[in-house]
Scaffold this active site. Sequence first.
Site, PDB file in Angstrom:
ATOM      1  CG  ASP A   1      32.499  43.006  39.140  1.00  0.00           C
ATOM      2  OD1 ASP A   1      31.633  41.757  39.148  1.00  0.00           O
ATOM      3  OD2 ASP A   1      33.770  42.623  39.700  1.00  0.00           O
TER       4      ASP A   1
ATOM      5  CG  HIS B   1      37.711  41.643  42.530  1.00  0.00           C
ATOM      6  ND1 HIS B   1      36.778  40.830  41.499  1.00  0.00           N
ATOM      7  CD2 HIS B   1      37.248  42.859  42.623  1.00  0.00           C
ATOM      8  CE1 HIS B   1      35.876  41.680  41.294  1.00  0.00           C
ATOM      9  NE2 HIS B   1      36.162  43.007  41.805  1.00  0.00           N
TER      10      HIS B   1
ATOM     11  CG  HIS C   1      31.756  49.288  45.311  1.00  0.00           C
ATOM     12  ND1 HIS C   1      32.809  48.957  46.306  1.00  0.00           N
ATOM     13  CD2 HIS C   1      32.270  48.371  44.276  1.00  0.00           C
ATOM     14  CE1 HIS C   1      33.679  47.962  46.015  1.00  0.00           C
ATOM     15  NE2 HIS C   1      33.490  47.653  44.815  1.00  0.00           N
TER      16      HIS C   1
ATOM     17  CG  HIS D   1      36.955  44.552  46.333  1.00  0.00           C
ATOM     18  ND1 HIS D   1      37.806  45.261  45.603  1.00  0.00           N
ATOM     19  CD2 HIS D   1      35.742  45.098  45.627  1.00  0.00           C
ATOM     20  CE1 HIS D   1      37.264  45.950  44.517  1.00  0.00           C
ATOM     21  NE2 HIS D   1      36.129  45.773  44.728  1.00  0.00           N
TER      22      HIS D   1
ATOM     23  CG  HIS E   1      34.810  52.168  45.012  1.00  0.00           C
ATOM     24  ND1 HIS E   1      35.465  53.134  44.475  1.00  0.00           N
ATOM     25  CD2 HIS E   1      34.922  51.189  44.201  1.00  0.00           C
ATOM     26  CE1 HIS E   1      36.175  52.777  43.780  1.00  0.00           C
ATOM     27  NE2 HIS E   1      35.906  51.537  43.438  1.00  0.00           N
ATOM     28  N   GLY E   2      36.585  53.367  47.594  1.00  0.00           N
ATOM     29  CA  GLY E   2      37.944  52.786  47.745  1.00  0.00           C
ATOM     30  C   GLY E   2      39.091  53.967  47.898  1.00  0.00           C
TER      31      GLY E   2
END
Lengths: 486, 143
Positions: free
Chosen positions: A98, A206, A335, A240, A409-410
């Site tokens: 992705d 997402h 990211h 996201h 990133h998360g």
Amino acid sequence: MAPIEVLKQVSDVIWEIPTSYKAGMRVPARLYGTEKLIRELDDAVYDQITNVATLPGITKYALCMPDGHFGYGFPIGGVAAMDIEQGGVISPGGIGFDINCGMRLVTTNLTYKDVKPHLKELVDKLYDRVPAGVGSTGFVKLARNDFRKVVEQGAQWCINNGYGWEDDLEFMEEQGCIKGADASKISEKAIDRGVHQIGTLGSGNHYLEIQVAKRENVFDNVLAKQMGITKSDQVVIMFHCGSRGFGHQVATDYLLRFLKVMDSKYGIKILDRELACAPFDSPEGQAYFAAMKCGINMSFANRQVILHRIREVFSQVFGQSAEDLGMQLVYDVSHNTAKLEKHFVDGKERSLLVHRKGATRAFAPEMADLPERYKETGQPVIIGGSMETGSYLLTGVATGDQTFYSTAHGSGRSMSRTKARKMWRGDVLQKQMQQRGIYVRSTSYSGLAEEAGGAYKDVDEVIEAAELAGISQRVAKLTPIGNIKG
Amino acid sequence: MPYEFLEEVATADIAFHAWGTTLEEVFKAAGDAVMNTMIENLDAIALSQTRTFNLEEDALDLLLFNFLQEFVYYKDSELLLLRTRQVQIEEQASIYHLSATTQGEQLDRDRHHQRVDVKAITLHQFELKKTDTGWSTQVILDI
């Protein structure tokens, strides 16, 4: 349990795996995290990050951010900077399928009190207007040649076609259009998969979320104000998503292409086929770099069209223009990328291809590419947490040079999807969340169960580790009130 | 159902193990596992449209990789959910040729219960091997 005894502790939150751990490691690996996070880390991360350390051209360390976990090729949270003058490679497995998966944060001048009576209507309308789930299609209907323009022009194409405001571009990495994207390097299959998908969220982790910045969760008022968070209980929107099937196909195409030439033509041997790579300056490496940039631009365009839809929905529900509602883009972060950047290594400036896979660029104050507004604050970093526990807004700091200015990133998953769907039921979770004031819609109950907060690491601990390590600084924590899950 | 989803492999992604007594069976089972990752009720997919896959590769496991990738491709490009009806694999001059007939229909949000979208087939720990009883594969899907 991960073999923590092989690690050399560098500081409270930095842990090193020496090159003696595995034959072929060119540099040590460094894991970021508190002792608790490191103890809970998947064993697979040790294997994956040390495989990364064997790649040609890797500089200083193979790095894994505090939200790191089991990935493919690179671990999620993996960062590797390849020196392109020293045979450095480019690898799709260091970017992710992705391409330019990323986050956006948008402000409003509304407070929780203003939004609460309209929350259900807002979420329901957003759910209708921003398609999510398996193979969803968007409202922008494009001919194939126009889609080629989108992937070369990114968010700029959207602005030219009425989907957004001119000054949105300033608040994106690369100003929403990375230079050098070349649509002649992408396959027809990639176009087939992406041409109908602009303006769609996708699935998995997402999401699109309505959040509140509570007063007690703002850690630095000056930074927060500069990033548009100015009042107590202010409502913001975070989302996201990435480059959808288009980016996934670009990565797949080049993974296979690299496999065919990597050893036979370039003599590169790797420990995991998902790390297939080519020298950056080879014809194959350059072709992927130009194709991957098309993926980056598709993702910018996708998020721009979604931003446009969000503004339309808020405007409709509140009977005011999006401008009057203060719906400014705070920033757009990537990211999943590899970018050519200049960094100082041992006092010398070097051209490095920085792979960030599930890691966010976090440029310090005064660095190039930052908009004027953030020259003093550093780059806004948007961290998507779980839908139950909350997300963060951070900023880049000068000591981030240790990770080539990269951070988490998360929240980072701690449990497999397959296990999570056995532990929770989506319909029950939805009701429980509603009782706690979070209204959630999803295309899939099992998909929802897989995203339960309990399947993630403690986001507060992850962000604390990033701050203690000096790779980013907290600005505010943002708590969810409405969520659309893909 | 000759496949199972694995709890202890992958976290943000989904891993499965599929098996069969013949190569054709394991390909068919793995194709269903990919589709079942996206759609919970495979039986609800009406077999009203046909697509044929013709693929060739010099390595058998990459042939499987490409075969599985086709299901992901048709899901995005035509919103088609496909299941394998027939698959034939032949080796000629060290090249493996696959010919498959698949059938299915377009995604219908009311009838097809979604789980999660598959972005890609990964090559991480990707394995196709001959066993005492036939063939077996392990695949990690990017979610």
